[in-house]
Design an enzyme around this catalytic site. Structure first.
Site, PDB file in Angstrom:
ATOM      1  N   HIS A   1      76.567  66.640  30.149  1.00  0.00           N
ATOM      2  CA  HIS A   1      77.639  66.649  31.159  1.00  0.00           C
ATOM      3  C   HIS A   1      77.122  66.087  32.476  1.00  0.00           C
ATOM      4  O   HIS A   1      75.909  66.029  32.719  1.00  0.00           O
ATOM      5  CB  HIS A   1      78.206  68.052  31.363  1.00  0.00           C
ATOM      6  CG  HIS A   1      77.169  69.113  31.615  1.00  0.00           C
ATOM      7  ND1 HIS A   1      76.605  69.335  32.847  1.00  0.00           N
ATOM      8  CD2 HIS A   1      76.587  70.007  30.773  1.00  0.00           C
ATOM      9  CE1 HIS A   1      75.731  70.323  32.759  1.00  0.00           C
ATOM     10  NE2 HIS A   1      75.685  70.755  31.504  1.00  0.00           N
TER      11      HIS A   1
HETATM   12  P1  TYD Z   1      76.526  74.505  30.608  1.00  0.00           P
HETATM   13  O1  TYD Z   1      76.400  74.228  32.074  1.00  0.00           O
HETATM   14  O2  TYD Z   1      77.314  73.527  29.778  1.00  0.00           O
HETATM   15  O3  TYD Z   1      75.062  74.673  29.968  1.00  0.00           O
HETATM   16  P2  TYD Z   1      73.874  73.628  29.744  1.00  0.00           P
HETATM   17  O4  TYD Z   1      74.071  72.457  30.649  1.00  0.00           O
HETATM   18  O5  TYD Z   1      72.654  74.427  30.058  1.00  0.00           O
HETATM   19  O6  TYD Z   1      73.884  73.242  28.307  1.00  0.00           O
HETATM   20  O7  TYD Z   1      77.113  75.960  30.423  1.00  0.00           O
HETATM   21  C1  TYD Z   1      77.172  76.583  29.160  1.00  0.00           C
HETATM   22  C2  TYD Z   1      78.231  77.672  29.213  1.00  0.00           C
HETATM   23  O8  TYD Z   1      77.853  78.653  30.172  1.00  0.00           O
HETATM   24  C3  TYD Z   1      79.605  77.154  29.604  1.00  0.00           C
HETATM   25  O9  TYD Z   1      80.572  77.818  28.791  1.00  0.00           O
HETATM   26  C4  TYD Z   1      79.781  77.601  31.013  1.00  0.00           C
HETATM   27  C5  TYD Z   1      78.886  78.817  31.139  1.00  0.00           C
HETATM   28  N1  TYD Z   1      78.291  78.942  32.488  1.00  0.00           N
HETATM   29  C6  TYD Z   1      78.772  79.901  33.352  1.00  0.00           C
HETATM   30  O10 TYD Z   1      79.696  80.673  33.039  1.00  0.00           O
HETATM   31  N2  TYD Z   1      78.217  80.002  34.605  1.00  0.00           N
HETATM   32  C7  TYD Z   1      77.220  79.185  35.001  1.00  0.00           C
HETATM   33  O11 TYD Z   1      76.729  79.295  36.161  1.00  0.00           O
HETATM   34  C8  TYD Z   1      76.736  78.182  34.088  1.00  0.00           C
HETATM   35  C9  TYD Z   1      75.630  77.231  34.480  1.00  0.00           C
HETATM   36  C10 TYD Z   1      77.308  78.096  32.845  1.00  0.00           C
END
Ligand code: TYD
Length: 139
Positions: free
Chosen positions: A56
């Protein structure tokens, strides 16, 4: 919101170490050695071997990323160029500027990825579709 930063604007910063014989301390402090107000801290841990995360970009968010323990690799992408950054020491922080796509891979066993973020969590700041990201970059 900024679509102008390139992967070359995302640098690894060396953090000061307060060292003594019983261990080290590294400090990140708003307005001292971090170029944004920290609004949120989160950390990734218990990442299974072989797992890949990320996939992302963000419209406005910037982050400092620290390998608090172990190691992992960030792959940064500005829509034109990619850059791999291997983090493996708690006194180094990767500054990810806004508008950069990222993937994370090669988490070592027991690694902890500490993230200091410039914004509170909001899903509306995410670009989870790569074509949407490219449209933003080229817009
Ligand atoms: P994501 O940012 O996509 O994780 P990564 O980049 O580490 O793979 O987030 C994964 C899930 O966690 C998504 O459903 C959103 C949730 N999330 C939160 O609720 N709060 C947060 O601060 C973060 C970073 C993620």
């Amino acid at each position: 919101m900024n679509n102008k930063f390139s992967v070359n604007d995302c640098c690894v910063v060396e953090l000061p170490i307060v060292h003594n014989e019983s261990g080290n301390i590294s400090v990140l402090e708003n307005h001292q050695n971090i170029p944004f107000d920290i609004k949120r801290i989160y950390y990734l841990y218990d990442v299974p071997m072989g797992a890949e995360r990320g996939g992302h970009g963000h419209y406005g968010l910037q982050q400092y990323v620290v390998a608090a323990s172990g190691s992992f690799t960030f792959v940064l992408d500005d829509g034109k160029n990619k850059k791999e950054v291997f983090l493996n020491h708690p006194n180094k922080a990767l500054h990810i500027k806004p508008g950069i796509w990222r993937e994370m891979k090669d988490f070592s066993s027991g690694s902890v990825c500490l993230v200091l973020a410039s914004m509170e969590y909001t899903e509306s700041d995410y670009m989870r579709d790569y074509q949407e990201f490219l449209n933003f970059r080229n817009g």
